[in-house]
Motif scaffolding. Structure first.
Motif, PDB file in Angstrom:
ATOM      1  N   UNK A   7     -11.980  53.703  26.016  1.00  0.00           N
ATOM      2  CA  UNK A   7     -13.466  54.217  26.504  1.00  0.00           C
ATOM      3  C   UNK A   7     -14.241  54.552  25.181  1.00  0.00           C
ATOM      4  N   UNK A   8     -15.636  53.810  25.214  1.00  0.00           N
ATOM      5  CA  UNK A   8     -16.341  53.854  23.756  1.00  0.00           C
ATOM      6  C   UNK A   8     -17.452  54.472  24.102  1.00  0.00           C
ATOM      7  N   UNK A   9     -17.837  55.364  23.052  1.00  0.00           N
ATOM      8  CA  UNK A   9     -19.191  55.868  22.839  1.00  0.00           C
ATOM      9  C   UNK A   9     -19.774  55.682  21.582  1.00  0.00           C
ATOM     10  N   UNK A  10     -20.828  54.944  21.463  1.00  0.00           N
ATOM     11  CA  UNK A  10     -21.414  54.527  20.222  1.00  0.00           C
ATOM     12  C   UNK A  10     -22.843  55.256  19.912  1.00  0.00           C
ATOM     13  N   UNK A  11     -23.067  55.299  18.530  1.00  0.00           N
ATOM     14  CA  UNK A  11     -24.390  55.976  18.040  1.00  0.00           C
ATOM     15  C   UNK A  11     -24.734  57.289  18.539  1.00  0.00           C
ATOM     16  N   UNK A  12     -23.679  58.173  18.329  1.00  0.00           N
ATOM     17  CA  UNK A  12     -23.879  59.620  18.784  1.00  0.00           C
ATOM     18  C   UNK A  12     -24.252  60.348  17.741  1.00  0.00           C
ATOM     19  N   UNK A  13     -25.456  61.032  17.741  1.00  0.00           N
ATOM     20  CA  UNK A  13     -25.823  61.966  16.382  1.00  0.00           C
ATOM     21  C   UNK A  13     -25.349  63.001  16.061  1.00  0.00           C
ATOM     22  N   UNK A  14     -24.559  63.192  15.123  1.00  0.00           N
ATOM     23  CA  UNK A  14     -23.892  64.452  14.505  1.00  0.00           C
ATOM     24  C   UNK A  14     -24.718  65.318  13.688  1.00  0.00           C
ATOM     25  N   UNK A  15     -25.815  64.774  13.296  1.00  0.00           N
ATOM     26  CA  UNK A  15     -26.608  65.515  12.476  1.00  0.00           C
ATOM     27  C   UNK A  15     -28.273  65.386  12.697  1.00  0.00           C
ATOM     28  N   UNK A  16     -29.102  66.034  12.126  1.00  0.00           N
ATOM     29  CA  UNK A  16     -30.488  65.839  12.004  1.00  0.00           C
ATOM     30  C   UNK A  16     -30.772  64.730  11.290  1.00  0.00           C
ATOM     31  N   UNK A  17     -31.778  64.034  11.614  1.00  0.00           N
ATOM     32  CA  UNK A  17     -32.220  62.760  10.598  1.00  0.00           C
ATOM     33  C   UNK A  17     -32.620  63.087   9.272  1.00  0.00           C
ATOM     34  N   UNK A  18     -32.131  62.846   8.263  1.00  0.00           N
ATOM     35  CA  UNK A  18     -32.077  63.412   6.925  1.00  0.00           C
ATOM     36  C   UNK A  18     -33.415  62.725   6.210  1.00  0.00           C
ATOM     37  N   UNK A  19     -34.679  62.917   6.914  1.00  0.00           N
ATOM     38  CA  UNK A  19     -35.790  62.220   6.522  1.00  0.00           C
ATOM     39  C   UNK A  19     -36.875  63.344   6.149  1.00  0.00           C
ATOM     40  N   UNK A  20     -38.043  62.858   5.642  1.00  0.00           N
ATOM     41  CA  UNK A  20     -39.204  63.739   5.224  1.00  0.00           C
ATOM     42  C   UNK A  20     -38.836  64.930   4.383  1.00  0.00           C
TER      43      UNK A  20
ATOM     44  N   UNK B 112     -24.904  58.945  12.353  1.00  0.00           N
ATOM     45  CA  UNK B 112     -24.446  58.989  13.932  1.00  0.00           C
ATOM     46  C   UNK B 112     -22.835  58.533  13.555  1.00  0.00           C
ATOM     47  N   UNK B 113     -22.125  58.615  14.953  1.00  0.00           N
ATOM     48  CA  UNK B 113     -20.739  58.338  14.851  1.00  0.00           C
ATOM     49  C   UNK B 113     -20.332  57.548  15.943  1.00  0.00           C
ATOM     50  N   UNK B 114     -19.399  56.833  16.086  1.00  0.00           N
ATOM     51  CA  UNK B 114     -18.823  56.023  17.168  1.00  0.00           C
ATOM     52  C   UNK B 114     -17.367  56.798  17.681  1.00  0.00           C
ATOM     53  N   UNK B 115     -16.968  56.708  18.842  1.00  0.00           N
ATOM     54  CA  UNK B 115     -15.762  57.293  19.390  1.00  0.00           C
ATOM     55  C   UNK B 115     -15.168  56.221  20.227  1.00  0.00           C
ATOM     56  N   UNK B 116     -13.760  55.958  19.988  1.00  0.00           N
ATOM     57  CA  UNK B 116     -12.872  54.973  20.783  1.00  0.00           C
ATOM     58  C   UNK B 116     -11.759  56.176  21.187  1.00  0.00           C
ATOM     59  N   UNK B 117     -11.613  56.058  22.548  1.00  0.00           N
ATOM     60  CA  UNK B 117     -10.619  56.933  23.174  1.00  0.00           C
ATOM     61  C   UNK B 117      -9.681  56.147  24.395  1.00  0.00           C
ATOM     62  N   UNK B 118      -8.657  56.540  24.361  1.00  0.00           N
ATOM     63  CA  UNK B 118      -7.824  55.875  25.610  1.00  0.00           C
ATOM     64  C   UNK B 118      -8.412  56.684  26.698  1.00  0.00           C
ATOM     65  N   UNK B 119      -7.946  55.913  28.013  1.00  0.00           N
ATOM     66  CA  UNK B 119      -8.492  56.537  29.099  1.00  0.00           C
ATOM     67  C   UNK B 119      -7.868  57.598  29.503  1.00  0.00           C
ATOM     68  N   UNK B 120      -8.386  58.839  29.996  1.00  0.00           N
ATOM     69  CA  UNK B 120      -7.702  59.826  30.314  1.00  0.00           C
ATOM     70  C   UNK B 120      -7.554  60.764  29.197  1.00  0.00           C
ATOM     71  N   UNK B 121      -8.081  60.840  28.050  1.00  0.00           N
ATOM     72  CA  UNK B 121      -7.489  61.262  26.771  1.00  0.00           C
ATOM     73  C   UNK B 121      -7.727  62.783  27.315  1.00  0.00           C
ATOM     74  N   UNK B 122      -6.690  63.608  26.577  1.00  0.00           N
ATOM     75  CA  UNK B 122      -6.918  65.006  26.775  1.00  0.00           C
ATOM     76  C   UNK B 122      -5.865  65.581  25.620  1.00  0.00           C
ATOM     77  N   UNK B 123      -6.518  66.402  24.900  1.00  0.00           N
ATOM     78  CA  UNK B 123      -5.922  67.101  23.730  1.00  0.00           C
ATOM     79  C   UNK B 123      -5.194  66.249  22.684  1.00  0.00           C
ATOM     80  N   UNK B 124      -5.934  65.203  22.390  1.00  0.00           N
ATOM     81  CA  UNK B 124      -5.161  63.933  21.524  1.00  0.00           C
ATOM     82  C   UNK B 124      -5.830  64.284  20.254  1.00  0.00           C
ATOM     83  N   UNK B 125      -4.906  63.628  19.349  1.00  0.00           N
ATOM     84  CA  UNK B 125      -5.160  63.594  17.828  1.00  0.00           C
ATOM     85  C   UNK B 125      -6.456  63.058  17.696  1.00  0.00           C
ATOM     86  N   UNK B 126      -6.950  63.347  16.589  1.00  0.00           N
ATOM     87  CA  UNK B 126      -8.499  62.636  16.387  1.00  0.00           C
ATOM     88  C   UNK B 126      -8.477  62.397  15.074  1.00  0.00           C
TER      89      UNK B 126
END
Length: 560
Positions: free
Chosen positions: A49-62, A114-128
Motif C-alpha cells: 500500500x502506497x501513499x505519495x507526496x504527503x506534506x510533513x512540513x510547511x512549504x519553506x517559501x517566502x 513531502x514524503x512517500x510511504x510504502x507499507x504491507x497490507x494490514x500493517x499494524x505496529x510495524x517497524x518504520x
C-alpha cells in the motif's frame, strides 16, 4: 528505484519509480492522519500500500526560506496520494535525461517537503524505516526509490523523505541568524532541520499508517548516510529514532567560515554569492527576496551534479560545535542508538569511470580504462580511504567511547557482465551505490547498463543476497540487532562481507583498514611508477590518521 549516481553521456536511467498514473485507489489505502486529514493512495503491483507526496512540513517559501522547518498544516476533504511531489530545487544532470530534462537546468520547486510511504497490507505496529536519499546534498528526490518490495519482503514500513538541497539546504549568513525568530532559525544545516521535522511527523503519525513510533530506523546512502551521521549527533533529534544505518556515508564537518560580515566560501554553504545579487543593503529580508534563479545563478556548475558541494557545518544548532566525529566519541554526546555503518569495496570506481581523464567511452555505454593498472590502483586506494573514514575510524571512535552496539559491513558484489564490449566487473566492481538495489530488492540502477549488471546468469545469487541483506536491515529495524551471525565491531575489526556464495560470501571477516598500512602498500605497489604513486597519494586526501601527516608527505612526494 533509480540510482543516485550513474555514468555520463548515454548512461541514462530507466524510469524506476512506481507508475502512479495507472493504479486506481482501493478503499484499503485510505488512511486518516490525525490532525491533518484523510488521504487515499493505491496498491502497487507488489501488493504494498502506497501513499505519495504527503506534506510533513510547511512549504519553506517566502519568509520561511532559510528558517527552521515549521510543521505542516492540515487539509479539507480527501487528499490524493497517488503522485510524487515536485523535487526540491536542484541542477539537473545526465540522470534526468529520461524525463526530457537536459543537464544544467534548474528544476524543482521550493514547496518540496513531502514524503512517500510504502507499507504491507494490514500493517499494524510495524517497524518504520525512514530512507534519506543521496546525491551530494545537491540532487535527488524521493521518487527515485520504490520501497514497496522491501516492505512486502520484510514486513516493514518504508518512508522516503525529501529535504532542501544545495544553497537552500545549507546556508551560513550572519544576516539570517540575526533575523532568527526562534533558536533553531540560527542553524546553517536547514536540510537537517527538514529531516528532523520529518521524524517528528513520523512520531506523530506512525500509528495512522500501521507503524510503531517506538521502532524508527533512519537509513541513507552517500550524502544520505552523511545526514544520518549528523542526525546521530543532533540534540534536536533526540528520541526521534531508535536505530541508524549509514551506507557509504561520512562524518566530515567544517566550522563556519565567515569573513567581513559575509560567508567566505560558497562550498561552505555561504551567502556571499547572494550578496552580489541583492540591490541595496544586504539584509535577511533582501536575501529571502532573491529569486530562485538568482539563488543558483552564481554557482559554479562545472562540476555537474557535484556543483559547489555543500558542507555539513558545525553550527551549534543541528550539529555540535566540534563536529560529528568528536560527538560520536562518547555516548553522552550523541544519540547513542544501535548503528550499522558500511561501504562498498570499490566506491570510487564509479566516480573514476565518470572521469574522462581516466576512462574512455564508446557510444556512451562501453567504458574502458585509459591505463588499466593506474585506474585500478587509484580506485583501490581511494576506496580504502573511504572505508577508513566511514567505517574503521567511525566504528572505532564509537566503541572506544563505550558504545558497543555498532556493526560494520563491506559490500563486494561484482558479478556483472565482463566481455569484449563492457567489463562491469573491472570498471565498476562493487561501486558506489551498487548496494542500493540489493537493500531494496529492486534491480534498476544504471538504465542501459542494467542488463549487463543484472542478468539471468547472476539472478539466483543476487536475489538471494538481496533477500539476506534486506532481512538484516529489517531485523535491525525490528530488534536493534541485524542477527544472522553478524557480530558487533570490536578492536580487531569485524564486519559482514556481503557477496554471493560464488565469491565465498556472505561471511564475517576481521581486520582493520589502517592508513599507515595503505601508505606502506602504495610505496611498494608495482602497478604504478613514482609519479603515479604520488598522484594517488595526493588523491587519498590530506589526513593521515596517527601523526597528522598526509600520505603524500609520508611518501616524500613533491608539492603539486
Amino acid at each position: 528505484m533509480r540510482g543516485v549516481t550513474g555514468l555520463l553521456a548515454g548512461l541514462v536511467l530507466a524510469a524506476c519509480a512506481q507508475d502512479v498514473d495507472g493504479p486506481t485507489a482501493e478503499p484499503a489505502t485510505r488512511i486518516v492522519l490525525d490532525g491533518q486529514g484523510a488521504t487515499t493512495g493505491y496498491v502497487a503491483d507488489t501488493g504494498a500500500h502506497v501513499w505519495l507526496g504527503l506534506p510533513y512540513a510547511a512549504p519553506p517559501v517566502g519568509d520561511l526560506r532559510w528558517r527552521a522547518t515549521r510543521p505542516a498544516s492540515g487539509w479539507d476533504g480527501e487528499r490524493d496520494a497517488t503522485r510524487h511531489a515536485s523535487r526540491c530545487p536542484q541542477i539537473t544532470n545526465v540522470l534526468d535525461e529520461p524525463e526530457g530534462l537536459e543537464p544544467g537546468l534548474l528544476a524543482g520547486e521550493e514547496d518540496c517537503l513531502y514524503l512517500d510511504i510504502y507499507a504491507p497490507p494490514g500493517a499494524d505496529e510495524l517497524p518504520v524505516m525512514v530512507w534519506i536519499h543521496g546525491g551530494s546534498n545537491v540532487w535527488g528526490r524521493s521518487s527515485e526509490y520504490d520501497g514497496s518490495q522491501l516492505a512486502i519482503d520484510q514486513n516493514v514500513i518504508i518512508v522516503a523523505v525529501q529535504y532542501r538541497l544545495g544553497p537552500l539546504g545549507f546556508m551560513s549568513a550572519p544576516e539570517l541568524r540575526a533575523d532568527a525568530e526562534r533558536p533553531e532559525d540560527r542553524a546553517a544545516n536547514f536540510a537537517i532541520l527538514d529531516l528532523i521535522e520529518s521524524l517528528r511527523w513520523v512520531q506523530a503519525h506512525a500509528e495512522d499508517f500501521g507503524g510503531d513510533a517506538g521502532r524508527v530506523t533512519i537509513f541513507g546512502e552517500s550524502a544520505g548516510g552523511h545526514n544520518v551521521a549528523a542526525l546521530l549527533t543532533s540534540p534536536l533529534a533526540e528520541g526521534l529514532f531508535h536505530r541508524a544505518i549509514i551506507q557509504s556515508g561520512s562524518a566530515a564537518t567544517v566550522t563556519r567560515a565567515e569573513a567581513e560580515g559575509r560567508s567566505g566560501d560558497l562550498a561552505n554553504a555561504s551567502g556571499e554569492v547572494l550578496g552580489r545579487v541583492v540591490e541595496g543593503p544586504v539584509t535577511a529580508e533582501a536575501l529571502r527576496a532573491v529569486s530562485l534563479e538568482d539563488v543558483f545563478a552564481g554557482l559554479d556548475l562545472s562540476g555537474g551534479s557535484h556543483y559547489d558541494m555543500p558542507r555539513m557545518i558545525e553550527d551549534g544548532v543541528t550539529v555540535p560545535e566540534g563536529g560529528i566525529r568528536a560527538a560520536l566519541a562518547s555516548p553522552g554526546t550523541f544519540n547513542a542508538v544501535p548503528v550499522i555503518t558500511g561501504t562498498n569495496r570499490d566506491e570510487m570506481r564509479l566516480f573514476n569511470a565518470l572521469n574522462p581523464d581516466l576512462a574512455s567511452r564508446t557510444l556512451g555505454l562501453f567504458i574502458r580504462p585509459r591505463d588499466r593498472d593506474y585506474y585500478a590502483a587509484l580506485s583501490d586506494y581511494q576506496s580504502a580511504m573511504w572505508t577508513v573514514g566511514a567505517v574503521d575510524d567511525l566504528a572505532s571512535v564509537m566503541t572506544a567511547g563505550g558504545h558497543d552496539d555498532v556493526w560494520a559491513y563491506r559490500f563486494d558484489w561484482d558479478e556483472g557482465a565482463a566481455n569484449l564490449l563492457v567489463d562491469t566487473r573491472f570498471m565498476l566492481g562493487a561501486a558506489h551505490a551498487m548496494e542500493i538495489p540489493f537493500v531494496f530488492n529492486r534491480f534498476e540502477l544504471f538504465g542501459r547498463l542494467d542488463p549487463f549488471l543484472f542478468n539471468d546468469r547472476n539472478a539466483e545469487g543476487r536475489v538471494a543476497l538481496a533477500r539476506q541483506m534486506g532481512r538484516h536491515w529489517a531485523d535491525f529495524a525490528r530488534d536493534g540487532d541485524p542477527g544472522g551471525g553478524w557480530e558487533r565491531w570490536r578492536d580487531g575489526g569485524a564486519r559482514m562481507r556481503f557477496d554471493t556464495p560464488a565469491d565465498d560470501g556472505p561471511e564475517l571477516v576481521t581486520g582493520r583498514t589502517v592508513v599507515a598500512d595503505l601508505a606502506d602498500a602504495l610505496a611498494s605497489d608495482a602497478r604504478v611508477d613514482n609519479a603515479e604513486r604520488c598522484r594517488i597519494a595526493r588523491a587519498m586526501g590530506d589526513r593521515f590518521f596517527g601523526d597528522g601527516a598526509s600520505v603524500a608527505e609520508r611518501l616524500d612526494c613533491p608539492d603539486a
